[in-house]
Design a protein around this motif. Structure first.
Motif, PDB file in Angstrom:
ATOM      1  N   SER A   3      -4.493  15.960  46.176  1.00 45.47           N
ATOM      2  CA  SER A   3      -5.773  16.479  45.711  1.00 45.47           C
ATOM      3  C   SER A   3      -6.577  15.378  45.046  1.00 45.47           C
ATOM      4  CB  SER A   3      -5.512  17.607  44.710  1.00 45.47           C
ATOM      5  OG  SER A   3      -6.663  17.888  43.964  1.00 45.47           O
ATOM      6  N   LYS A   4      -7.892  15.435  45.174  1.00 48.49           N
ATOM      7  CA  LYS A   4      -8.733  14.455  44.494  1.00 48.49           C
ATOM      8  C   LYS A   4      -8.634  14.609  42.979  1.00 48.49           C
ATOM      9  CE  LYS A   4     -12.024  13.298  48.032  1.00 48.49           C
ATOM     10  NZ  LYS A   4     -13.382  12.864  48.272  1.00 48.49           N
ATOM     11  N   GLN A   5      -8.177  15.749  42.530  1.00 45.91           N
ATOM     12  CA  GLN A   5      -7.972  15.975  41.100  1.00 45.91           C
ATOM     13  C   GLN A   5      -6.801  15.144  40.571  1.00 45.91           C
ATOM     14  OE1 GLN A   5     -10.380  17.417  39.985  1.00 45.91           O
ATOM     15  NE2 GLN A   5     -10.793  19.441  40.772  1.00 45.91           N
ATOM     16  N   GLN A   6      -5.910  14.721  41.467  1.00 44.54           N
ATOM     17  CA  GLN A   6      -4.691  14.006  41.081  1.00 44.54           C
ATOM     18  C   GLN A   6      -4.718  12.533  41.477  1.00 44.54           C
ATOM     19  OE1 GLN A   6      -2.210  15.404  39.335  1.00 44.54           O
ATOM     20  NE2 GLN A   6      -3.299  17.331  39.259  1.00 44.54           N
ATOM     21  N   GLN A   7      -5.887  11.952  41.713  1.00 43.33           N
ATOM     22  CA  GLN A   7      -5.971  10.568  42.162  1.00 43.33           C
ATOM     23  C   GLN A   7      -5.365   9.603  41.148  1.00 43.33           C
ATOM     24  OE1 GLN A   7      -9.962   9.496  43.205  1.00 43.33           O
ATOM     25  NE2 GLN A   7      -9.904  10.634  45.103  1.00 43.33           N
ATOM     26  N   ARG A   8      -4.727   8.566  41.662  1.00 40.55           N
ATOM     27  CA  ARG A   8      -4.140   7.518  40.835  1.00 40.55           C
ATOM     28  C   ARG A   8      -4.686   6.175  41.298  1.00 40.55           C
ATOM     29  NH1 ARG A   8      -3.358  11.187  38.057  1.00 40.55           N
ATOM     30  NH2 ARG A   8      -1.409  12.181  37.547  1.00 40.55           N
ATOM     31  N   PRO A  28      -4.391   7.499  36.317  1.00 42.55           N
ATOM     32  CA  PRO A  28      -5.778   7.901  36.576  1.00 42.55           C
ATOM     33  C   PRO A  28      -6.752   6.801  36.142  1.00 42.55           C
ATOM     34  CG  PRO A  28      -4.583   9.644  35.447  1.00 42.55           C
ATOM     35  CD  PRO A  28      -3.708   8.436  35.427  1.00 42.55           C
ATOM     36  N   GLU A  30      -8.824   5.943  33.899  1.00 41.21           N
ATOM     37  CA  GLU A  30      -9.204   6.280  32.524  1.00 41.21           C
ATOM     38  C   GLU A  30      -8.891   5.108  31.609  1.00 41.21           C
ATOM     39  OE1 GLU A  30      -6.933   9.753  31.623  1.00 41.21           O
ATOM     40  OE2 GLU A  30      -8.057  11.006  33.019  1.00 41.21           O
TER      41      GLU A  30
END
Length: 55
Positions: A3-8, A28, A30
Motif C-alpha cells: 500500500s502507498k500508506q506503507q511506503q518505505r 518512512p 519522515e
C-alpha cells in the motif's frame, strides 16, 4: 503489492570516495528516519549531511 500508506525509503550514508556504505535505515520518509541515520553515523564524527538524487 504494498500500500502507498506503507511506503518505505532507503536512507543511506555512502562514502563517495570509496563507494562504501557506512549506514542505512529503511523507514518512512519522515524526519525520524534521518535522526536514526545520524545517530548511526555519530561514532564517525560526521557533521555535514547532503541530500542527493541519483539519475
Amino acid at each position: 503489492m504494498g500500500s502507498k500508506q506503507q511506503q518505505r525509503w532507503l536512507w543511506s550514508a555512502i562514502d563517495h570516495r570509496s563507494g562504501k556504505m557506512w549506514a542505512y535505515v529503511l523507514a518512512p520518509h519522515e524526519n525520524s528516519a534521518l535522526l536514526k541515520l545520524k545517530a548511526l553515523l555519530q561514532p564517525f564524527g560526521l557533521t555535514r549531511f547532503y541530500d542527493a538524487w541519483a539519475d
